[in-house]
Design a protein around this motif. Structure first.
Motif, mmCIF file in Angstrom:
data_model
loop_
_atom_site.group_PDB
_atom_site.id
_atom_site.type_symbol
_atom_site.label_atom_id
_atom_site.label_comp_id
_atom_site.label_asym_id
_atom_site.label_seq_id
_atom_site.Cartn_x
_atom_site.Cartn_y
_atom_site.Cartn_z
ATOM 1 N N LEU A 134 0.804 -1.223 0.000
ATOM 2 C CA LEU A 134 0.000 0.000 0.000
ATOM 3 C C LEU A 134 0.839 1.277 0.000
ATOM 4 O O LEU A 134 0.562 2.187 -0.792
ATOM 5 N N PRO A 135 1.857 1.415 0.858
ATOM 6 C CA PRO A 135 2.655 2.633 0.756
ATOM 7 C C PRO A 135 3.351 2.767 -0.587
ATOM 8 O O PRO A 135 3.494 3.875 -1.101
ATOM 9 N N ALA A 136 3.776 1.646 -1.178
ATOM 10 C CA ALA A 136 4.388 1.714 -2.509
ATOM 11 C C ALA A 136 3.388 2.247 -3.528
ATOM 12 O O ALA A 136 3.725 3.073 -4.387
ATOM 13 N N PHE A 137 2.148 1.790 -3.441
ATOM 14 C CA PHE A 137 1.093 2.239 -4.347
ATOM 15 C C PHE A 137 0.903 3.752 -4.255
ATOM 16 O O PHE A 137 0.892 4.469 -5.273
ATOM 17 N N PHE A 138 0.799 4.266 -3.037
ATOM 18 C CA PHE A 138 0.557 5.702 -2.869
ATOM 19 C C PHE A 138 1.812 6.528 -3.143
ATOM 20 O O PHE A 138 1.709 7.668 -3.611
ATOM 21 N N GLY A 173 0.046 15.963 -1.988
ATOM 22 C CA GLY A 173 0.052 15.962 -0.528
ATOM 23 C C GLY A 173 -0.917 14.955 0.048
ATOM 24 O O GLY A 173 -0.599 14.247 1.018
ATOM 25 N N LEU A 174 -2.109 14.848 -0.536
ATOM 26 C CA LEU A 174 -3.099 13.873 -0.064
ATOM 27 C C LEU A 174 -2.604 12.449 -0.267
ATOM 28 O O LEU A 174 -2.726 11.598 0.630
ATOM 29 N N LEU A 175 -2.061 12.178 -1.441
ATOM 30 C CA LEU A 175 -1.554 10.824 -1.716
ATOM 31 C C LEU A 175 -0.390 10.474 -0.793
ATOM 32 O O LEU A 175 -0.275 9.333 -0.330
ATOM 33 N N PHE A 176 0.460 11.450 -0.520
ATOM 34 C CA PHE A 176 1.592 11.212 0.378
ATOM 35 C C PHE A 176 1.109 10.932 1.800
ATOM 36 O O PHE A 176 1.669 10.080 2.503
ATOM 37 N N LEU A 177 0.055 11.625 2.229
ATOM 38 C CA LEU A 177 -0.516 11.360 3.554
ATOM 39 C C LEU A 177 -1.028 9.923 3.627
ATOM 40 O O LEU A 177 -0.830 9.227 4.635
#
Length: 419
Positions: A134-138, A173-177
Motif C-alpha cells: 500500500l505505501p508503494a502504491f501511494f 500531498g493527499l496521496l503522500f498522507l
C-alpha cells in the motif's frame, strides 16, 4: 506489466493465513466491527490483538476490514487484493519510468525487474505484508502527481499542469498522507522533492546549462514541498491523537522477534550493519536469505572490525556518496537512488531498533528506486551511438526469467505455516 506481476503470484489465492495474519485478521474481532474502517484511525496497528501499540497504519487496517467485509473472511480474498496491488504497482512503475524519460524498452525492463524480483514474494505472499504494497502504491501515485521528476519540472510537456501547480501539489500531498498512514517508512519519499530543488537535467540536454533555459520552463517547487510538509504534519497529529509517539518504544520490541532492540550501543550498530549487508546483497543477488548469527549470544556479535560490518558500511557510504556526486552533476539517476537508500535505512535497525529483525518486505520500497535507476541507466546505455545491434534484450530476458523462477519458489514458502 500488470498481467506479468499477477501471473507470477496468482497461485497465492490458494494459500492459507500464516504468522501475523492469524493475529491481525483471523483472531482480530475489531476488524469485524461495523465501523472499523473508520475507527481504525483512532487506534494503533495492533489494536484488537494481545500486542502493544507499536505502529500506526490505519490505511492498512481499514483495507483489511473492507477486504473481509466485501470479499469474505477466507484467505483467498485477502490474497487477491495483495496480487492486484503488486500488479498495480508494476504498472505504475512502468508509467513513472516513462515519465522520467526512459524509452519504452528501458521502462519495460525496469518495471519487469520490479514485477518478478523475489523481494516481492514476501509482500505478496504474506497478507499483512500489505503494509509495504500500500505505501508503494501511494508513493508511486505521489511521484506521478508531481510530474515524475519530484518537485521540479514536468518533462511531459506544457499540456499538463506543472508539478508546482497548487492543484497537483494538493493531490500529491493527499496521496503522500495516505502513504504515511500505510507505513512510516514512506517518509523516505521526501528525498525526491528535496533533491528536486536542484533541477535535474532532462534526457538529451546534457549540453544545456541551467542558466540558459527559458524562464518559462522553470517550475516552482515550493507548492509541492508545502503540500508534502502539510501531509507530514497531519500524519504526526493523527499519530499523537491515537496515543503514539514518533518512534517505537524500546519496551515494545520483543527480544525474540528483534534481539537488536535490547542490545546496547555500539554492539547494536555493528550487528545492524552486518545484517544490512545481507539485505543489500539479496537485492542484487536474490538467493535464499539466511543469517546464522545468534544475536542472543554476546560472544557471536560482530565488532567494528568484522569483515561484514566493514563491507556493509563501505557499500552504504559509497551508495550515499554516489547519490551526492550524481545530484551535484544534476544527474536524474540520483533521485531514485536516493529514494531507494532513504526507504531502506528506516527498516535496517541501523538508525533505531524496529519491531522486526527479518522481513524481506523491507526491500519492496527500495526495489522501486533501484528498478527506476536501472531503467534510466539502460536508457542511457541504449542512447549511445553504436553501429552494432544492442544486446540488451538478450541479456535482460534470461536475467528476468531467472528472477521469476526464484520469485516463484520464494512465494511458495507462504503456502502454509509449515512451509
Amino acid at each position: 506489466m500488470a498481467l506479468l506481476a499477477a501471473a507470477l503470484h496468482i497461485r497465492t489465492l490458494g494459500f492459507e493465513f500464516v504468522f501475523d495474519d492469524l493475529h491481525l485478521i483471523v483472531n482480530n474481532a475489531f476488524l469485524r466491527e461495523p465501523w472499523s474502517p473508520l475507527t481504525a484511525f483512532a487506534h494503533h496497528f495492533w489494536h484488537g490483538t494481545p500486542f502493544g501499540a507499536a505502529y500506526y497504519r490505519p490505511i492498512v487496517t481499514s483495507s483489511l476490514a473492507l477486504n473481509g467485509g466485501l470479499l469474505g473472511w477466507g484467505p483467498a480474498g485477502f490474497h487477491l487484493v495483495n496480487v492486484l496491488l503488486h500488479a498495480a504497482n508494476a504498472a505504475l512503475l512502468l508509467a513513472l519510468a516513462r515519465r522520467l524519460g526512459a524509452p519504452v524498452w528501458a521502462a519495460t525492463c525496469a518495471a519487469a525487474l520490479f514485477a518478478v524480483h523475489p523481494a516481492a514474494a514476501w509482500p505478496v505472499g504474506s497478507i499483512v505484508a500489505r503494509v509495504d504494497l500500500l505505501p508503494a502504491f501511494f508513493v508511486l501515485l505521489t511521484w506521478l502527481a508531481l510530474g515524475g521528476s519530484g518537485a521540479g519540472a514536468d518533462p511531459g510537456g506544457e499540456a499538463r499542469r506543472p508539478a508546482g501547480h497548487p492543484g497537483r501539489a494538493a493531490l500529491a500531498g493527499l496521496l503522500f498522507l495516505l502513504a504515511l498512514l500505510s507505513k512510516e517508512s514512506a517518509v523516505a519519499f521526501l528525498a525526491v522533492p528535496i533533491l528536486g530543488l536542484r533541477r535535474m537535467r532532462e534526457p538529451g540536454e546534457a549540453g544545456i546549462r541551467w542558466e540558459d533555459r527559458p524562464r518559462s520552463q522553470v517550475r516552482p517547487a515550493w507548492p509541492a514541498l508545502l503540500a508534502l510538509g502539510a501531509a507530514v504534519a497531519a500524519w504526526f497529529a493523527l499519530r499523537r491523537a491515537a496515543g503514539l509517539g514518533v518512534l517505537i518504544a524500546r519496551g515494545l520490541v520483543d527480544p525474540l522477534t528483534n534481539p537488536l532492540g535490547q542490545l546496547p550501543l555500539p554492539s547494536r550498530l555493528w550487528a545492524a550493519l552486518a545484517l544490512a549487508g545481507r539485505y543489500i546483497l539479496y537485492l542484487v543477488v536474490p538467493a535464499r536469505f539466511s543469517d546464522p548469527r545468534n544475536y542472543l549470544d554476546a560472544s557471536s556479535l560482530p565488532s567494528a572490525a568484522s569483515p561484514g560490518v566493514l563491507l556493509s558500511l563501505g557499500v552504504l557510504l559509497a551508495w550515499g556518496a554516489g547519490i551526492l556526486v550524481l545530484w551535484l552533476r544534476r544527474d536524474r539517476i540520483a533521485v531514485p537512488l536516493a529514494f531507494s537508500l532513504a526507504s531502506f535505512l528506516p527498516a535496517s535497525n541501523i538508525l533505531v531498533p524496529i519491531g522486526s529483525l527479518y522481513a524481506q518486505n523491507f526491500l519492496y520500497l527500495p526495489l522501486i528506486g533501484l528498478s527506476l535507476a536501472i531503467g534510466l541507466l539502460l536508457a542511457r546505455w541504449g542512447a549511445r551511438e553504436t553501429p552494432a545491434p544492442r544486446p540488451t534484450p538478450f541479456i535482460a530476458a534470461p536475467v528476468l526469467a531467472a528472477l521469476a523462477v526464484a520469485a516463484y519458489i520464494e512465494t511458495g514458502i507462504w503456502r502454509d505455516g509449515v512451509s
